[in-house]
Design an enzyme around this catalytic site. Structure first.
Site, PDB file in Angstrom:
ATOM      1  N   GLY A  65     -15.638   2.297   4.080  1.00 39.39           N
ATOM      2  CA  GLY A  65     -14.930   3.288   3.774  1.00 39.39           C
ATOM      3  C   GLY A  65     -13.658   2.827   2.534  1.00 39.39           C
ATOM      4  O   GLY A  65     -12.566   3.300   2.079  1.00 39.39           O
TER       5      GLY A  65
ATOM      6  N   HIS B  30     -10.153  -5.195  -3.249  1.00 42.67           N
ATOM      7  CA  HIS B  30      -8.820  -5.293  -2.597  1.00 42.67           C
ATOM      8  C   HIS B  30      -9.167  -6.699  -0.736  1.00 42.67           C
ATOM      9  O   HIS B  30      -9.863  -5.223  -0.424  1.00 42.67           O
ATOM     10  CB  HIS B  30      -8.454  -4.212  -3.063  1.00 42.67           C
ATOM     11  CG  HIS B  30      -8.735  -3.637  -2.167  1.00 42.67           C
ATOM     12  ND1 HIS B  30      -9.353  -2.190  -3.492  1.00 42.67           N
ATOM     13  CD2 HIS B  30      -8.349  -2.231  -1.198  1.00 42.67           C
ATOM     14  CE1 HIS B  30     -10.213  -1.252  -2.096  1.00 42.67           C
ATOM     15  NE2 HIS B  30      -9.459  -1.353  -0.966  1.00 42.67           N
ATOM     16  N   LEU B  31      -7.998  -6.761  -0.541  1.00 45.00           N
ATOM     17  CA  LEU B  31      -8.074  -7.108   0.777  1.00 45.00           C
ATOM     18  C   LEU B  31      -6.938  -6.541   0.789  1.00 45.00           C
ATOM     19  O   LEU B  31      -5.191  -7.050   0.555  1.00 45.00           O
ATOM     20  CB  LEU B  31      -7.669  -8.865   0.879  1.00 45.00           C
ATOM     21  CG  LEU B  31      -9.302  -9.668   0.712  1.00 45.00           C
ATOM     22  CD1 LEU B  31      -9.932  -9.532  -0.845  1.00 45.00           C
ATOM     23  CD2 LEU B  31      -9.013 -11.335   1.088  1.00 45.00           C
ATOM     24  N   HIS B  32      -7.585  -6.232   2.156  1.00 50.43           N
ATOM     25  CA  HIS B  32      -6.201  -5.571   3.266  1.00 50.43           C
ATOM     26  C   HIS B  32      -5.200  -6.559   4.045  1.00 50.43           C
ATOM     27  O   HIS B  32      -6.161  -7.557   4.551  1.00 50.43           O
ATOM     28  CB  HIS B  32      -6.575  -4.351   3.727  1.00 50.43           C
ATOM     29  CG  HIS B  32      -6.579  -3.220   2.960  1.00 50.43           C
ATOM     30  ND1 HIS B  32      -6.509  -1.732   2.931  1.00 50.43           N
ATOM     31  CD2 HIS B  32      -8.202  -2.776   2.642  1.00 50.43           C
ATOM     32  CE1 HIS B  32      -6.853  -0.825   2.718  1.00 50.43           C
ATOM     33  NE2 HIS B  32      -8.150  -0.841   1.746  1.00 50.43           N
TER      34      HIS B  32
ATOM     35  N   ASP C  54       1.113  -1.265   0.432  1.00 52.02           N
ATOM     36  CA  ASP C  54      -0.138  -0.415  -0.091  1.00 52.02           C
ATOM     37  C   ASP C  54       0.922   0.808   0.361  1.00 52.02           C
ATOM     38  O   ASP C  54       1.956   0.815   0.051  1.00 52.02           O
ATOM     39  CB  ASP C  54      -0.562   0.505   1.432  1.00 52.02           C
ATOM     40  CG  ASP C  54      -2.350   0.323   1.158  1.00 52.02           C
ATOM     41  OD1 ASP C  54      -3.041   0.362   0.622  1.00 52.02           O
ATOM     42  OD2 ASP C  54      -1.884   2.143   0.399  1.00 52.02           O
ATOM     43  N   ILE C  55       0.306   2.608  -0.596  1.00 51.19           N
ATOM     44  CA  ILE C  55       1.215   3.523  -0.318  1.00 51.19           C
ATOM     45  C   ILE C  55       1.244   4.567   0.775  1.00 51.19           C
ATOM     46  O   ILE C  55       1.889   4.831   0.814  1.00 51.19           O
ATOM     47  CB  ILE C  55       1.114   4.790  -1.631  1.00 51.19           C
ATOM     48  CG1 ILE C  55       1.671   5.191  -3.085  1.00 51.19           C
ATOM     49  CG2 ILE C  55      -0.906   5.242  -1.892  1.00 51.19           C
ATOM     50  CD1 ILE C  55       1.428   5.864  -4.280  1.00 51.19           C
TER      51      ILE C  55
HETATM   52  P1  5GP Z   1     -10.173   1.248   0.499  1.00 55.28           P
HETATM   53  O1  5GP Z   1     -10.092   2.061   1.391  1.00 55.28           O
HETATM   54  O2  5GP Z   1     -10.427   1.393  -1.110  1.00 55.28           O
HETATM   55  O3  5GP Z   1      -9.948  -0.072   0.897  1.00 55.28           O
HETATM   56  O4  5GP Z   1      -7.965   1.084   0.183  1.00 55.28           O
HETATM   57  C1  5GP Z   1      -7.446   1.783  -0.853  1.00 55.28           C
HETATM   58  C2  5GP Z   1      -6.397   1.866  -0.972  1.00 55.28           C
HETATM   59  O5  5GP Z   1      -5.472   1.818  -1.762  1.00 55.28           O
HETATM   60  C3  5GP Z   1      -5.392   2.897   0.502  1.00 55.28           C
HETATM   61  O6  5GP Z   1      -4.912   1.607   1.788  1.00 55.28           O
HETATM   62  C4  5GP Z   1      -4.676   3.875  -0.452  1.00 55.28           C
HETATM   63  O7  5GP Z   1      -3.342   3.883   0.354  1.00 55.28           O
HETATM   64  C5  5GP Z   1      -4.241   2.602  -1.427  1.00 55.28           C
HETATM   65  N1  5GP Z   1      -4.166   3.852  -2.407  1.00 55.28           N
HETATM   66  C6  5GP Z   1      -4.371   4.518  -2.539  1.00 55.28           C
HETATM   67  N2  5GP Z   1      -3.791   4.813  -4.523  1.00 55.28           N
HETATM   68  C7  5GP Z   1      -2.358   4.037  -4.148  1.00 55.28           C
HETATM   69  C8  5GP Z   1      -1.627   3.927  -5.533  1.00 55.28           C
HETATM   70  O8  5GP Z   1      -1.554   4.733  -6.868  1.00 55.28           O
HETATM   71  N3  5GP Z   1      -0.693   2.703  -4.803  1.00 55.28           N
HETATM   72  C9  5GP Z   1      -0.592   1.801  -4.534  1.00 55.28           C
HETATM   73  N4  5GP Z   1       0.255   0.890  -3.576  1.00 55.28           N
HETATM   74  N5  5GP Z   1      -1.936   2.201  -3.281  1.00 55.28           N
HETATM   75  C10 5GP Z   1      -3.384   3.082  -3.193  1.00 55.28           C
END
Ligand code: 5GP
Ligand code: ZN
Length: 111
Positions: free
Chosen positions: A90, A97-99, A30-31
């Site tokens: 959120g 995606h799975l964190h 994650d970025i």
């Molecule tokens: P969500 O809130 O949709 O569950 O999580 C999206 C995740 O994607 C966030 O944790 C965010 O930091 C990550 N993310 C957003 N843009 C990028 C990117 O350009 N590269 C990477 N590696 N992660 C990203």
């Protein structure tokens, strides 16, 4: 051309920091990490949310992918797998995606 950020990572238009991959899934860091290890596991196929995920085999591949990430990154003491779904869950990126979070003590409940 796709506008989906994570599809661009699957296609190679954007090159992520990949930690695990197979025919069905891709896992990258994650970025904006929320833990010492924070990896996202995505299907190569575009699916917007888990509500649209109707392929049980793919759902299983994602979960096993998360476990493979944890194993490969040495999270033997434990880790968390989380999925955010739509606005109140959120979710910010609308490609499933799975964190995988680990490397510190997790707290409950999440915010
Ligand atoms: P969500 O809130 O949709 O569950 O999580 C999206 C995740 O994607 C966030 O944790 C965010 O930091 C990550 N993310 C957003 N843009 C990028 C990117 O350009 N590269 C990477 N590696 N992660 C990203
Ligand atoms: Zn996508």
């Amino acid at each position: 051309m796709t506008e989906c950020l994570f599809c661009k990572m699957v296609s190679g238009d954007i090159v992520p920091d990949v930690v695990f991959e197979n025919e069905k899934v891709l896992a990258f860091r994650d970025i904006n990490p929320q833990a010492p290890v924070h990896v996202l596991v995505i299907p190569r196929q575009h699916v917007e949310t888990i509500d649209e995920l109707d392929d049980s085999k793919l759902a299983g591949e994602l979960l096993l992918g998360a476990c493979s990430v944890a194993r490969e990154l040495g999270l033997s003491k434990g880790y968390r797998v989380a999925i955010n779904c739509k606005a109140e869950g959120g979710q910010e990126v609308y490609h499933v995606h799975l964190h995988v979070l680990g490397g510190r003590q997790m707290t409950w409940p999440p915010g």
